[in-house]
Design a protein around this motif. Structure first.
Motif: not given
Length: 270
Positions: A119-120, A109, A113
Motif C-alpha cells: 500500500g505504499t 501515486e 498505492r
C-alpha cells in the motif's frame, strides 16, 4: 505478440481504474480541457490567417499566373495545417502532463498505492518547482525528437506507394512510442529514472510500448477523445511502468478501502 496484447491490456486496465475512482477521474479531466482549449484556439487562428502567412512567406509567387499561384499557395497552406495537426497530436500529451503535473502525479501515486502489496508509493522527495522543471526539460527533449520524426515521415510520405501505405503505419507506431514515454514518465520520474534510462527501458520492450501507445495515439486523432482518455492513460502507464521495472503488483480489482470524502486538494497539498 504477447507483449503487444499486454500493452493494450494495461491501457484498458487504466481506464477501468479511473472508472472506479470517479473523483480522481474528474480532476484528471481539468488539464486536458485546458490544453484542448489552447490547441483549438491555435488551430483556428492558423486556419484563419495561415493563407496570409503563406502569401507573406512566398513573395516570389506574386507574379505567377492563375491557377498556379493559387494551387501552390493552397498546397503550402494545407501542408502547414497538416503539420500543425500532427504536432498537436504529438505534443498534446506533453503539454497536458506539464499543465496537470500535480493532478497526474497524485493520480499516479494513488494507482501505486492501490496495487502495491504494502500500500505504499515511491516518492521523488523533490519540491514541486523542481519536478515541474525536470518534466518541462524532458518533455521538450521528447517533443524535439518527435518533431524530427514527424518531419522525416512527412517527407517520406511523398515517396510513391510506400509513402501512402507503410509510412502512415510507421508514423502511428512512432507516435505510440513517444506517447507512452510521456505517460510513463509520470511514474518513472517519481522513481528517479532519468530520460536516457527511460528511453532504454521502453526500447527493451517495444512491442509492449506499441500495444499501449499505438491504439491510444489512434484514438487521440478523434476530436475530444484525448481529454477523456488522459486520466486512464496515466493510470495504465503507471501500471505498465511497474511491469517494466519488475515491481510486484497485486490485482487492482481488489480495491483498497479509502476514507469517504477524501479531498484531492488536500492530497495535493500533503
Amino acid at each position: 505478440m504477447r507483449d503487444l496484447g499486454a500493452g493494450f491490456h494495461y491501457l484498458l486496465k487504466g481506464q477501468r481504474w479511473v472508472a472506479r475512482h470517479g473523483k480522481q477521474y474528474g480532476f484528471g479531466l481539468v488539464p486536458g480541457l485546458i490544453t484542448l482549449v489552447l490547441y483549438v484556439a491555435a488551430l483556428v487562428a492558423l486556419a484563419a490567417w495561415g493563407e496570409d502567412g503563406v502569401s507573406w512567406a512566398t513573395p516570389f509567387a506574386d507574379d505567377w499566373s492563375s491557377p498556379w499561384q493559387g494551387l501552390f499557395r493552397g498546397f503550402l497552406t494545407a501542408v502547414l495545417f497538416a503539420l500543425a495537426l500532427l504536432l498537436a497530436v504529438l505534443t498534446f500529451t506533453a503539454v497536458t502532463l506539464l499543465i496537470g503535473q500535480p493532478f497526474y502525479e497524485n493520480l499516479s501515486e494513488k494507482v501505486d498505492r492501490d496495487v502495491s502489496p504494502d500500500g505504499t508509493a515511491p516518492e521523488s522527495g523533490l519540491p514541486l518547482w523542481r519536478e515541474l522543471w525536470i518534466s518541462a526539460r524532458d518533455s521538450l527533449r521528447i517533443v524535439v525528437r518527435a518533431a524530427l520524426w514527424a518531419v522525416l515521415l512527412f517527407a517520406l510520405g511523398f515517396v510513391p506507394v510506400v509513402g501512402q501505405t507503410a509510412i502512415p503505419v510507421i508514423g502511428f507506431f512512432v507516435t505510440g512510442f513517444f506517447l507512452t514515454e510521456e505517460l510513463t514518465a509520470v511514474a518513472l520520474q517519481r522513481r528517479g529514472v532519468e530520460l536516457r534510462a527511460r528511453l532504454a527501458l521502453l526500447r527493451s520492450r517495444k512491442t509492449l510500448v506499441w500495444g499501449f501507445g499505438t491504439p491510444l495515439g489512434l484514438s487521440f486523432l478523434v476530436p475530444f477523445v484525448a481529454v477523456f482518455l488522459m486520466p486512464g492513460a496515466v493510470a495504465g502507464a503507471t501500471l505498465m511502468a511497474r511491469d517494466l521495472l519488475g515491481e510486484e503488483t497485486r490485482d487492482g480489482d481488489e480495491e483498497r478501502d479509502e476514507p469517504d470524502g477524501e479531498a484531492v486538494s488536500g492530497e495535493l497539498g500533503a
